[in-house]
Design a protein around this motif. Structure first.
Motif, short mmCIF file in Angstrom:
data_model
loop_
_atom_site.label_atom_id
_atom_site.label_comp_id
_atom_site.label_asym_id
_atom_site.label_seq_id
_atom_site.Cartn_x
_atom_site.Cartn_y
_atom_site.Cartn_z
N ILE A 12 17.84 51.49 -4.41
CA ILE A 12 16.58 51.13 -4.15
C ILE A 12 16.73 50.66 -2.66
O ILE A 12 17.40 49.57 -2.57
N LYS A 13 16.21 51.30 -1.65
CA LYS A 13 16.26 50.98 -0.26
C LYS A 13 15.25 49.94 0.30
O LYS A 13 15.42 49.13 1.19
N GLU A 14 13.96 50.20 -0.32
CA GLU A 14 12.87 49.47 0.27
C GLU A 14 12.59 48.08 -0.52
O GLU A 14 12.72 48.10 -1.63
N SER A 15 12.57 46.95 0.50
CA SER A 15 12.51 45.79 -0.06
C SER A 15 11.42 45.54 -0.87
O SER A 15 11.56 44.59 -1.91
N PHE A 16 10.33 46.09 -0.88
CA PHE A 16 9.21 45.92 -1.75
C PHE A 16 9.34 46.28 -3.17
O PHE A 16 9.08 45.71 -4.06
N TYR A 17 10.17 47.58 -3.14
CA TYR A 17 10.41 47.88 -4.50
C TYR A 17 11.61 46.94 -5.18
O TYR A 17 11.36 46.49 -6.32
N ARG A 18 12.59 46.38 -4.68
CA ARG A 18 13.62 45.47 -4.89
C ARG A 18 12.74 44.24 -5.33
O ARG A 18 13.30 43.50 -6.39
N GLN A 19 12.04 43.73 -4.56
CA GLN A 19 11.09 42.53 -4.87
C GLN A 19 10.55 42.65 -5.99
O GLN A 19 10.68 41.80 -7.22
N HIS A 120 11.76 58.05 -7.84
CA HIS A 120 12.45 57.24 -8.86
C HIS A 120 12.52 55.82 -8.61
O HIS A 120 12.66 54.84 -9.44
N GLN A 121 12.35 55.22 -7.31
CA GLN A 121 12.55 53.92 -7.08
C GLN A 121 11.32 53.35 -7.64
O GLN A 121 11.30 52.29 -8.37
#
Length: 145
Positions: A12-19, A120-121
């Motif tokens: 996961i590259k995007e911070s909002f998905y990671r959060q 997929h993220q």
């Protein structure tokens, strides 16, 4: 404590998905030990098959568009069934290329969230929310209305 694995291809590259992932992992920690294993993307689904299969443990639930569609309640019941038997569960999310037939053949359940295709993220976030919802359903929480 229930052991749940999420095997996924790609990071996961995007911070909002990671959060969002981190938030659901935190919420799930009271019900289960959840691990996320990120595997490298291959050129084709066949390139990704063996690393995915090697990372799977217990009952395998592969997310694929041709899989069965479950309601949240049905997924909760399936998770409860595996949990009551003390079985580890591995959910598999493929890359943007999809899942190889070899991975699907190893799955105990092929599960589809929709006829639509999701990144997929984002699917990782949706899956974790549904696993959390399943535990909330199984404990009689008002989270699921």
């Amino acid at each position: 404590m229930q052991k749940i694995n999420i095997v996924c291809v790609g990071k996961i590259k995007e911070s909002f998905y990671r959060q969002a992932v981190d938030e659901y992992l935190k919420r799930l920690s009271r019900f289960a030990s959840v691990t996320v294993k990120e595997l490298a993307e291959g050129r084709t689904p066949s390139d990704e098959a063996q690393p995915i299969i090697k990372a799977c443990r217990g009952k395998i639930i592969a997310l694929c568009i041709e899989g069965a569609k479950y309601s949240s309640e049905k997924l909760a019941g399936q998770i409860k069934e595996f949990t009551d038997k003390g079985e580890e569960i591995t959910f598999v999310i493929g890359s943007s290329c999809g899942l190889a037939d070899a991975v699907k053949a190893q799955a105990h359940i092929k599960l589809s969230f929709s006829d639509m295709t999701f990144p997929h993220q984002l699917m990782r976030v949706i899956l974790l929310e549904q696993i959390y919802r399943a535990f909330m359903i199984n404990t009689g929480s008002e989270y699921h209305k």
